[in-house]
Design an enzyme around this catalytic site. Structure first.
Site, short mmCIF file in Angstrom:
data_model
loop_
_atom_site.label_atom_id
_atom_site.label_comp_id
_atom_site.label_asym_id
_atom_site.label_seq_id
_atom_site.Cartn_x
_atom_site.Cartn_y
_atom_site.Cartn_z
N CYS A 63 0.82 -1.22 0.00
CA CYS A 63 0.00 0.00 0.00
C CYS A 63 0.85 1.26 0.00
CB CYS A 63 -0.94 0.00 1.20
SG CYS A 63 -0.08 -0.18 2.79
N HIS A 331 -1.66 1.24 7.09
CA HIS A 331 -2.02 1.39 5.68
C HIS A 331 -1.55 2.74 5.16
CE1 HIS A 331 -4.05 0.29 2.09
NE2 HIS A 331 -5.07 1.12 2.21
N ASN A 352 -7.62 5.15 -2.42
CA ASN A 352 -7.09 3.91 -1.87
C ASN A 352 -6.54 3.04 -3.00
OD1 ASN A 352 -6.45 2.03 0.07
ND2 ASN A 352 -8.54 1.49 0.59
#
Length: 395
Positions: A63, A331, A352
């Protein structure tokens, strides 16, 4: 890193016993959702900066690389360049090599696995350059999405064997063997390649086509146990490189983000996503005024059915959550804008890297209180930092 029945954390993704699966994470987050949530929110954009398409990191803990490369693509747009989809896995692959060196030097007493930080992408860009996604996809073993568990288990076992030092003295061959294993899964890095009819190396591609200056970026966090406006170690496990960040007041985190967005700059954002107030499915994150365990069943079912009151966030509350492992480096995402709900409350628009299967096609709306409470670090172009804060930190 925090593991609960509710959620697997998404950044310290591998240990000696287990490997991260984004599929498991997303599936677990689906349980924290309200039906027809989108009907209860009416968001209006205030700022929505240009960014590239939403990607899917697959079953990998990358991520941080997806979010920061997305950030660099927006930096290209800000520079007036046509954005090029950068290879997220090239940044990750270079990081894995550097992380392995550090792991062996530290006799295994440092974080390993897929996890990383935004500054890793900047550091690898400085040392190794960049590649376009079309040249280095990282899909070298027959899949159409990242699936890193086997590679991670194998390479971790290799490094653990090296640290045990069975010969009594290390040879230089361990790094060659480790790199060969990485390349077997992700692909060898080309010494040169052709892009749009011209030959580049990773370094010349970074210089000529991407064009960012890695020295133009600053990182910030907020801790009460460290001096303000000084650089401090970012004490989270995925900071394997021991980089330091500027320590600012809690409200200044959002002041910096607001100023950057108003100046046309996006932000790479590292945060905790394991809270009950974070819903990937509903595309909303906030800090409920009432603790989840104290809610009625109806309150739990209605958590994301329209705006709700939030808990006041203090520096002490933030620090306590960090110290007791309720805030961990879960994250990385990309803040690209600012919006208001029907009550006038402000939310950051966040991109995202879990694909587009949520209520807002891969984006989320995140309250400022959530950002103040759960941010582990932000990275941005120093031109987006308010002048008074740059003066305070001596930058």
């Amino acid at each position: 890193m925090k593991f609960t029945p509710f959620v697997l954390s998404a950044a310290l993704l591998l240990t000696a016993q287990a490997s991260f699966s984004q599929d498991n994470l997303v599936n677990s987050l689906k349980s924290n959702a309200s039906e027809n949530s989108r009907d209860g929110f009416k968001f209006t954009d205030v700022i929505n900066l240009e960014n590239t398409s939403v990607k899917n990191q697959g079953s990998s803990g990358t991520c941080w690389s997806y979010s920061t490369n997305s950030f660099l693509e927006s930096e290209m747009i800000k520079l007036g360049k046509k954005p090029i989809e950068l290879s997220q896995i090239y940044s990750a692959r270079c990081t894995y090599v550097e992380k392995a060196k550090n792991y062996v030097r530290m006799h295994g007493a440092v974080s390993l696995g897929d996890g990383g930080s935004s500054h890793d992408v900047i550091n690898m860009y400085r040392k190794y350059g960049a590649l376009p996604q079309s040249v280095y996809s990282g899909l070298n073993y027959g899949t159409n999405k990242n699936k890193f568990a086997e590679m991670a288990a194998m390479t971790q076992a290799m490094l653990e064997a090296v640290v045990k030092n069975p010969n009594g003295q290390l040879t230089p061959n361990w790094l060659t063997a480790y790199t060969a294993a990485i390349d077997a899964y992700l692909g060898k890095v080309p010494e040169s390649f052709t892009y749009n009819g011209k030959i580049y190396t990773p370094q010349s591609f970074a210089k000529d086509l991407v064009g960012i200056n890695p020295d133009e970026y600053m990182e910030f966090s907020s801790f009460t146990d460290q001096p303000y406006y000084k650089k401090t170690p970012l004490l989270f496990p995925d900071n394997w490189s021991f980089d330091q960040v500027y320590n600012v007041q809690i409200n200044e985190l959002t002041d910096i983000i607001d100023n950057a967005l108003k100046s046309g700059y996006t932000i790479a954002w590292a945060t905790d996503v394991s809270e009950k107030g974070f819903s990937w499915k509903n595309g909303v994150a906030y800090v409920p005024q009432t603790e989840f365990d104290d809610m009625t069943d109806q309150q739990k079912a209605d958590m994301f059915k329209g705006p709700k009151p939030e808990k006041a966030i203090t520096p002490e509350l933030r620090q306590q959550a960090i110290d007791n492992y309720n805030t961990t480096d879960d994250h990385g995402m990309h803040i690209v804008g600012l919006a208001k709900d029907q009550d006038g409350k402000e939310y950051y628009i966040v991109k995202n890297s879990w694909g587009t299967a949520n209520d807002y096609k891969g984006y989320l709306y995140v309250t400022k209180n959530f950002v103040k409470y759960k941010t582990t670090c932000i990275l941005l172009n120093k031109k987006g930092v308010p002048s008074d804060i740059k003066k305070k930190v001596g930058a």
